[in-house]
Design a protein around this motif. Structure first.
Motif, mmCIF file in Angstrom:
data_model
loop_
_atom_site.group_PDB
_atom_site.id
_atom_site.type_symbol
_atom_site.label_atom_id
_atom_site.label_comp_id
_atom_site.label_asym_id
_atom_site.label_seq_id
_atom_site.Cartn_x
_atom_site.Cartn_y
_atom_site.Cartn_z
ATOM 1 N N LEU A 1 -54.824 61.824 -95.161
ATOM 2 C CA LEU A 1 -56.370 61.332 -93.787
ATOM 3 C C LEU A 1 -57.281 62.479 -94.148
ATOM 4 O O LEU A 1 -57.822 62.238 -92.840
ATOM 5 N N ARG A 2 -57.653 63.606 -94.270
ATOM 6 C CA ARG A 2 -58.417 63.787 -94.459
ATOM 7 C C ARG A 2 -60.080 63.467 -95.198
ATOM 8 O O ARG A 2 -60.584 63.487 -93.997
ATOM 9 N N SER A 3 -60.532 62.372 -95.636
ATOM 10 C CA SER A 3 -61.507 61.977 -96.075
ATOM 11 C C SER A 3 -61.796 60.895 -95.426
ATOM 12 O O SER A 3 -62.864 60.313 -94.475
ATOM 13 N N GLU A 4 -60.488 59.932 -94.627
ATOM 14 C CA GLU A 4 -60.986 58.818 -93.611
ATOM 15 C C GLU A 4 -60.727 59.048 -92.447
ATOM 16 O O GLU A 4 -60.747 58.643 -91.704
ATOM 17 N N GLY A 5 -59.413 60.480 -92.073
ATOM 18 C CA GLY A 5 -59.704 60.335 -90.854
ATOM 19 C C GLY A 5 -58.553 59.838 -90.214
ATOM 20 O O GLY A 5 -58.017 57.958 -90.989
ATOM 21 N N PRO A 6 -57.468 59.879 -88.704
ATOM 22 C CA PRO A 6 -56.308 59.054 -88.456
ATOM 23 C C PRO A 6 -56.702 58.547 -87.733
ATOM 24 O O PRO A 6 -57.806 57.947 -87.507
ATOM 25 N N ALA A 7 -55.945 56.830 -87.905
ATOM 26 C CA ALA A 7 -55.956 55.778 -87.049
ATOM 27 C C ALA A 7 -56.998 55.815 -85.614
ATOM 28 O O ALA A 7 -58.075 54.892 -85.531
ATOM 29 N N TYR A 8 -56.219 57.046 -84.928
ATOM 30 C CA TYR A 8 -56.571 57.566 -84.057
ATOM 31 C C TYR A 8 -56.664 58.679 -83.225
ATOM 32 O O TYR A 8 -56.187 59.465 -84.581
ATOM 33 N N VAL A 9 -58.065 58.866 -82.399
ATOM 34 C CA VAL A 9 -58.200 59.988 -82.211
ATOM 35 C C VAL A 9 -57.253 60.991 -81.190
ATOM 36 O O VAL A 9 -56.841 60.433 -80.464
ATOM 37 N N ASP A 10 -56.622 61.976 -82.116
ATOM 38 C CA ASP A 10 -55.699 62.742 -81.107
ATOM 39 C C ASP A 10 -54.477 62.145 -80.981
ATOM 40 O O ASP A 10 -53.633 61.931 -79.879
ATOM 41 N N SER A 11 -54.101 61.447 -81.861
ATOM 42 C CA SER A 11 -52.794 60.326 -81.762
ATOM 43 C C SER A 11 -51.710 60.955 -80.859
ATOM 44 O O SER A 11 -51.275 60.418 -79.590
ATOM 45 N N TRP A 12 -51.445 62.173 -81.244
ATOM 46 C CA TRP A 12 -50.206 62.868 -79.756
ATOM 47 C C TRP A 12 -50.897 63.074 -78.552
ATOM 48 O O TRP A 12 -49.807 62.251 -77.909
ATOM 49 N N THR B 1 -53.118 61.712 -77.075
ATOM 50 C CA THR B 1 -52.886 60.250 -76.865
ATOM 51 C C THR B 1 -51.411 59.512 -76.323
ATOM 52 O O THR B 1 -51.449 58.351 -75.009
ATOM 53 N N PHE B 2 -50.946 59.300 -77.083
ATOM 54 C CA PHE B 2 -49.525 58.503 -76.701
ATOM 55 C C PHE B 2 -48.560 59.261 -76.505
ATOM 56 O O PHE B 2 -47.569 58.953 -76.283
ATOM 57 N N GLU B 3 -48.071 60.760 -76.979
ATOM 58 C CA GLU B 3 -47.041 61.025 -77.253
ATOM 59 C C GLU B 3 -46.347 61.105 -75.231
ATOM 60 O O GLU B 3 -44.771 61.282 -74.913
ATOM 61 N N GLY B 4 -47.348 61.536 -73.905
ATOM 62 C CA GLY B 4 -46.574 61.808 -73.437
ATOM 63 C C GLY B 4 -46.496 60.757 -72.710
ATOM 64 O O GLY B 4 -46.185 60.171 -71.577
#
Length: 338
Positions: free
Chosen positions: A199-210, A212-215
């Motif tokens: 995902l280094r070229s396109e980037g992840p689907a969400y910024v800081d997914s962990w 954002t969602f893990e909590g």
């Protein structure tokens, strides 16, 4: 980072054209998949299992549910937890859907270190109509990704772990005689047949997914274990926090914390400790409710907790004084990474 929901998954389908796939064969297959992970030190010879049989006509009709099974080095040996559950499934009459689940502890690597997670992988096997075998492998770690789930590149971690995962997927495919169908791209990553997309070229689907969602995922798992109540401290803060580690038998299960600047306090589970972290957390949240009901400020509640009598099933506070963290996010990252 270790997550509460899968980072990615892979599914294999095997159709039996001649012999029926009986529960014993299904269990042997599940254990064989587990052994493929163990060969790469991705799983250790212990874990938790479940055998579930549901009516083929109405899946809500449960005919057998054996959960919390302890799995040792030889999980199908006589006298094991799994063997009698499989025998019970074997004795069932009529059409039913068989499910076998294994939660696999295992190791992920960082330069110079190795860390254990109690639920690094999950194996989920289903048998439909005695003919279709569906095997799904899930992972709860981002060690196989070029970027971790907080959007940081991790070339050394990736180099140490991704080849082991690719080798395990190849080994499972050879075992089952089919190729895996990668799961859909999710909030964390995009699985491929050999691991995960770079995902280094396109980037992840969400910024800081962990972050954002893990909590939210953790809060849901914890709240499901205790009755609802409004007699609670605030659950988030922008201030520094002080915390105690919760330990049992030398293992850290989580952290109970209090804000230094507002009315927030809570418990952060150490995700790598698995279900034990959440089970213990329910007890500490109930203690915090009691402190809130006494009218204690968060910091006074933290001191009060340290003075309470030990309760072995929820762990204990062994430190004399709390540690201060610059933010709740810092503490949450600590709890999710190691």
């Amino acid at each position: 980072m270790i997550t509460s929901t899968p980072v990615g998954d892979w599914t294999w389908e095997v159709t039996a054209h001649d012999d029926e796939i009986l529960p014993t064969r299904a269990a042997q297959t599940a254990v064989a998949v587990w052994n493929e992970l163990a060969k790469r030190n991705l799983a250790v010879p212990e874990g938790k299992g479940r055998v579930l049989a549901r009516s083929g006509e109405k899946l809500r009709d449960v005919r057998l549910d054996a959960s919390g099974l302890h799995l040792g080095a030889d999980p199908l040996a006589a006298g094991s937890d799994l063997a009698p559950a499989v025998a019970q499934a074997e004795a069932l009459d009529g059409d039913f859907v068989l499910t076998i689940q294994i939660d696999c502890p295992g190791w992920w690597l960082e330069p110079g270190f190795e860390y254990r997670a109690e639920h690094l992988f999950g194996i989920h096997l289903e048998v439909w109509d005695g003919k279709l075998l569906v095997v799904t492998l899930e992972t709860y770690s981002d060690a196989w990704l070029t970027m971790d789930t907080r959007d940081r590149e991790q070339p050394e971690v990736y180099a140490a772990n991704a080849p082991r995962l690719a080798d395990a997927l190849e080994g499972i495919s050879a075992l089952l005689g089919s190729t895996p169908a990668p799961g859909d791209e999710n909030r964390y990553a995009a699985p491929t047949a050999t691991g995960f997309k770079d995902l280094r070229s396109e980037g992840p689907a969400y910024v800081d997914s962990w972050g954002t969602f893990e909590g939210l995922d953790r809060a849901s798992l914890l709240s499901a274990r205790i009755p609802s109540s409004e007699d609670e401290y605030e659950s988030i803060t922008e201030h520094p926090v002080r915390y105690f580690a919760i330990q049992r038998e030398g293992r850290t299960l989580g952290f109970v914390w209090a804000s230094v600047g507002d009315a927030a306090a809570g418990y952060v589970p150490r995700t790598a400790a698995g279900d034990e972290a959440f089970d213990a957390g329910a007890g500490w949240l109930l203690r915090l409710r009691k402190a809130h009901g006494r009218g204690l400020s968060p910091l006074n509640a933290l001191a009060w907790l340290a003075q309470q009598s030990p309760q072995p099933e929820i762990g204990s506070i062994v430190e004399d004084r709390p540690t201060e963290a610059p933010s709740l996010d810092f503490l949450e990252e600590l709890s999710g990474r190691y």
